[in-house]
Design a protein around this motif. Structure first.
Motif, PDB file in Angstrom:
ATOM      1  N   LEU A  17       0.183  -1.468  -2.197  1.00 33.38           N
ATOM      2  CA  LEU A  17       0.362  -0.661  -0.986  1.00 33.38           C
ATOM      3  C   LEU A  17      -0.690  -1.068  -0.064  1.00 33.38           C
ATOM      4  O   LEU A  17      -0.566  -1.413   1.510  1.00 33.38           O
ATOM      5  CB  LEU A  17       0.726   0.480  -1.239  1.00 33.38           C
ATOM      6  CG  LEU A  17       2.118   0.980  -2.047  1.00 33.38           C
ATOM      7  CD1 LEU A  17       2.291   2.610  -2.327  1.00 33.38           C
ATOM      8  CD2 LEU A  17       3.261   0.450  -0.788  1.00 33.38           C
ATOM      9  N   ARG A  20      -0.282  -3.656   2.276  1.00 28.69           N
ATOM     10  CA  ARG A  20       0.956  -3.646   3.113  1.00 28.69           C
ATOM     11  C   ARG A  20       0.574  -2.499   4.219  1.00 28.69           C
ATOM     12  O   ARG A  20       1.651  -2.051   4.930  1.00 28.69           O
ATOM     13  CB  ARG A  20       2.020  -3.098   2.153  1.00 28.69           C
ATOM     14  CG  ARG A  20       2.913  -3.998   1.421  1.00 28.69           C
ATOM     15  CD  ARG A  20       3.715  -3.837   0.449  1.00 28.69           C
ATOM     16  NE  ARG A  20       4.260  -4.662  -0.480  1.00 28.69           N
ATOM     17  CZ  ARG A  20       3.595  -5.272  -1.423  1.00 28.69           C
ATOM     18  NH1 ARG A  20       2.351  -4.985  -1.708  1.00 28.69           N
ATOM     19  NH2 ARG A  20       4.210  -6.112  -2.023  1.00 28.69           N
ATOM     20  N   ILE A  22      -0.658   0.368   3.806  1.00 27.78           N
ATOM     21  CA  ILE A  22      -0.145   1.963   3.129  1.00 27.78           C
ATOM     22  C   ILE A  22      -1.656   2.505   2.526  1.00 27.78           C
ATOM     23  O   ILE A  22      -2.114   1.751   1.720  1.00 27.78           O
ATOM     24  CB  ILE A  22       0.778   1.866   2.333  1.00 27.78           C
ATOM     25  CG1 ILE A  22       2.182   1.413   2.982  1.00 27.78           C
ATOM     26  CG2 ILE A  22       1.191   3.503   1.926  1.00 27.78           C
ATOM     27  CD1 ILE A  22       2.644   2.041   4.157  1.00 27.78           C
ATOM     28  N   ARG A  49       0.680   5.817   6.212  1.00 31.97           N
ATOM     29  CA  ARG A  49       0.567   4.654   7.224  1.00 31.97           C
ATOM     30  C   ARG A  49      -0.057   5.281   8.786  1.00 31.97           C
ATOM     31  O   ARG A  49       0.707   6.408   9.107  1.00 31.97           O
ATOM     32  CB  ARG A  49       1.624   3.953   7.597  1.00 31.97           C
ATOM     33  CG  ARG A  49       1.619   2.986   8.338  1.00 31.97           C
ATOM     34  CD  ARG A  49       2.940   2.162   8.773  1.00 31.97           C
ATOM     35  NE  ARG A  49       3.411   1.471   7.453  1.00 31.97           N
ATOM     36  CZ  ARG A  49       4.620   1.288   7.075  1.00 31.97           C
ATOM     37  NH1 ARG A  49       5.690   2.005   7.457  1.00 31.97           N
ATOM     38  NH2 ARG A  49       4.734   0.433   5.901  1.00 31.97           N
ATOM     39  N   THR A 139       8.366   0.911   0.887  1.00 25.99           N
ATOM     40  CA  THR A 139       7.939   0.597   2.177  1.00 25.99           C
ATOM     41  C   THR A 139       9.174   0.068   3.014  1.00 25.99           C
ATOM     42  O   THR A 139       8.853   0.002   4.229  1.00 25.99           O
ATOM     43  CB  THR A 139       6.579  -0.351   2.321  1.00 25.99           C
ATOM     44  OG1 THR A 139       6.993  -1.645   1.769  1.00 25.99           O
ATOM     45  CG2 THR A 139       5.533   0.362   1.440  1.00 25.99           C
TER      46      THR A 139
END
Length: 158
Positions: A17, A20, A22, A49, A139
């Motif tokens: 994550l 990405r 996160i 996020r 996500t």
């Protein structure tokens, strides 16, 4: 083994994550279910996020043999989502098959709990790739139409 599975999932998912955008926080103890702050919650993984809570994940070292997770697992995620103000949460089960995720939209609250299975019989590289796929699913932007309140056929919305 439950602690080992939870630790593996926490580390692998946190890494996947992070790529990405996160940030994950494991076992945070400051979340409360009630307004008075007496009912403490400690989710396995809370996802952030840009400083905002975006999802919650709970690891379960349990092998499901039926399509729906146990009621107590759904209640647990429903509590996490309610306390965190989230429309969705995720249960991740240990598995020995590649069962696809199952979504469980909770009536009248607009919260969906998705149960995922990680096939622990896979070689390490495949298992980590599967965690990457899980990160993608977690996500993904949810379809607003799927968050609708569940109304049985022939019934009306309250």
């Amino acid at each position: 083994m439950p602690a080992v599975f939870e630790r593996f999932l926490t580390l692998a998912l946190t890494d996947a994550l992070a790529r990405r955008g996160i940030r994950c926080a494991a076992q945070e103890q400051h979340h409360r279910l009630d307004l008075a702050g007496h009912v403490r919650l400690r989710p396995d993984l809370v996802l952030y996020r840009a400083g905002r809570t975006v999802s919650v994940v709970d690891a379960k070292y349990a092998f499901r043999h039926v399509p729906a997770p146990p009621t107590e697992h759904l209640y647990q995620l429903l509590g996490y989502c309610t306390a965190l103000g989230l429309p969705a949460g995720h249960l991740v089960y240990a598995a020995t098959t590649r069962d696809g995720p199952t979504e469980h939209a909770v009536r009248r609250v607009g919260i969906t709990v998705t149960a995922h299975a990680l096939d622990l019989d896979r070689p390490p590289a495949e298992l980590l790739a599967t965690v990457g796929e899980l990160a993608d699913r977690i996500t993904a932007v949810p379809d607003p139409a799927r968050a609708e309140v569940d109304v049985p056929p022939g019934a009306t919305r309250e």
